[in-house]
Enzyme design. Structure first.
Site, short mmCIF file in Angstrom:
data_model
loop_
_atom_site.label_atom_id
_atom_site.label_comp_id
_atom_site.label_asym_id
_atom_site.label_seq_id
_atom_site.Cartn_x
_atom_site.Cartn_y
_atom_site.Cartn_z
N LYS A 197 8.04 -47.21 84.08
CA LYS A 197 7.76 -46.09 83.18
C LYS A 197 9.06 -45.71 82.48
O LYS A 197 10.04 -45.33 83.13
CB LYS A 197 7.21 -44.90 83.98
CG LYS A 197 6.95 -43.67 83.13
CD LYS A 197 6.19 -42.62 83.90
CE LYS A 197 6.01 -41.35 83.08
NZ LYS A 197 5.26 -40.33 83.82
N LYS A 249 4.45 -48.51 80.99
CA LYS A 249 4.19 -47.34 80.15
C LYS A 249 5.45 -46.96 79.40
O LYS A 249 6.50 -46.87 80.04
CB LYS A 249 3.75 -46.19 81.07
CG LYS A 249 3.49 -44.89 80.37
CD LYS A 249 3.15 -43.83 81.35
CE LYS A 249 3.12 -42.51 80.59
NZ LYS A 249 3.13 -41.37 81.45
#
Ligand code: PBG
Length: 325
Positions: A197, A249
């Site tokens: 992330k 992400k």
């Protein structure tokens, strides 16, 4: 004049030919719909930076969940927004907290028709907007936060979440949550790890959606957008700690990372097309600068082509409704 011998255009002549040789196809089951639910409101509230998305009431959340399941969407990712935030983010593990209530509502509403996923974090619940417990230096205290995440994950599983998804990027979060779940009889609840992330500007609209008061940064725990190898390190650690599925992400700006992760691990790979990716296309389309449907399809196809098995996208229900099942 010499004419070409190899003619790739032969396979592009008709829609049927193009369909026959398409390497990537979208299917409703591989799309996950994030949904927001706000404690203490009577009507759904539009989210300004995410046109078409709303903060749901508990009631309208049930309807949105049912509609997504009806469209064949593979999963729902639930984000609760509390009426009151506090220093520790207590609402995140309170059995009566908004996320737990919403998970129970949705799990009851959809049964086994789709997969109900809880986002394990504190940031929607803390008054400072950080993802965990703050240490004396103002930075997030890794190990103190792990204890809180364990409680959040168990509370979500108790409420009926089918899957929990830790999103805080604390070191050791998957192992801590696995141990806590197993210790509470939730051995069969899988973990979808937000493994790679990045510290992205493209989460901006989401922070509006959850009324985040974050003033600082997340750069001491989320990844530097400059790094690719580091993503593999994060992903492999999470798999070793017991992650059943991993996530990259954001998605669209990190397709190289998606590809590399997909080629490296043997667990399902998810990619999260985040709020800023959604807002950018919606805003350009609203101006007439992009063809909305085509841009949405292309963005999702690219993420799948890069190697993601599943895509978390705010367009999940809408696109699923248009796809053949
Ligand atoms: C953390 C969380 C965030 C997003 C998903 N889970 C916010 C953050 O890390 O700052 C962002 C999703 C998006 O931008 O669509 N609860």
């Amino acid at each position: 004049m010499s004419f070409p011998v190899d003619r790739p255009r032969r396979l592009r002549r008709t829609p049927a030919l193009r369909g026959l040789v398409a390497e990537t196809r979208l299917h409703p089951a591989e799309l996950v719909q994030p949904l927001f639910v706000r404690e203490g409101i009577k009507e759904p509230r539009p989210i300004t930076c995410m046109p078409g998305q709303v903060q749901h009431t508990r009631d309208s959340l049930r309807k949105a969940a049912a509609a997504a399941a009806q469209a064949g969407v593979g999963g729902l990712l639930i984000f609760g927004i509390p009426e009151v935030k506090d220093r520790d983010g207590r609402g995140a593990w309170d059995p009566d907290g908004i996320t737990q209530q919403a998970l129970a509502d949705v799990a009851e509403e959809v049964g086994d028709a789709t997969v109900v996923i809880g986002d394990v974090n504190l940031d929607e619940f803390t008054e400072h907007g950080h993802v965990g417990v703050l240490g004396p230096d103002g930075d997030v205290d890794n190990d103190a936060t792990l204890l809180a995440y364990a409680d959040v994950a168990v509370a979500q599983a108790d409420a009926g979440a089918h899957v929990v998804a830790p999103s805080g990027m604390m070191d050791g979060q998957v192992a801590a949550i696995r141990a806590a779940l197993d210790g509470c009889g939730h051995e069969r609840v899988p973990i979808l790890a937000y493994a790679a992330k990045y510290d992205s500007a493209f989460y901006g609209p989401f922070r509006d959606a959850v009324e985040s008061r974050l003033k600082g940064a997340r750069s001491t725990h989320q990844q530097d957008p400059a790094n690719r190898r580091e993503a593999l390190r994060e992903v492999l650690l999470d798999v070793e700690e017991g992650a059943d599925m991993v996530m990259v992400k954001p998605a669209g700006l990190y397709l190289d990372v998606v590809r590399e992760v997909a080629d490296t691990v043997h667990v399902p790979v998810f990619a999260y097309q985040v709020s800023g990716e959604y807002a950018a296309i919606e805003a350009a389309a609203a101006q007439g600068w992009l063809l909305r449907e085509r841009a949405i399809r292309e963005s999702l196809t690219a993420i799948r082509r890069a190697g993601a098995d599943s895509v978390i996208t705010y367009w999940a229900t809408e696109v699923a409704e248009q796809l053949p099942r």
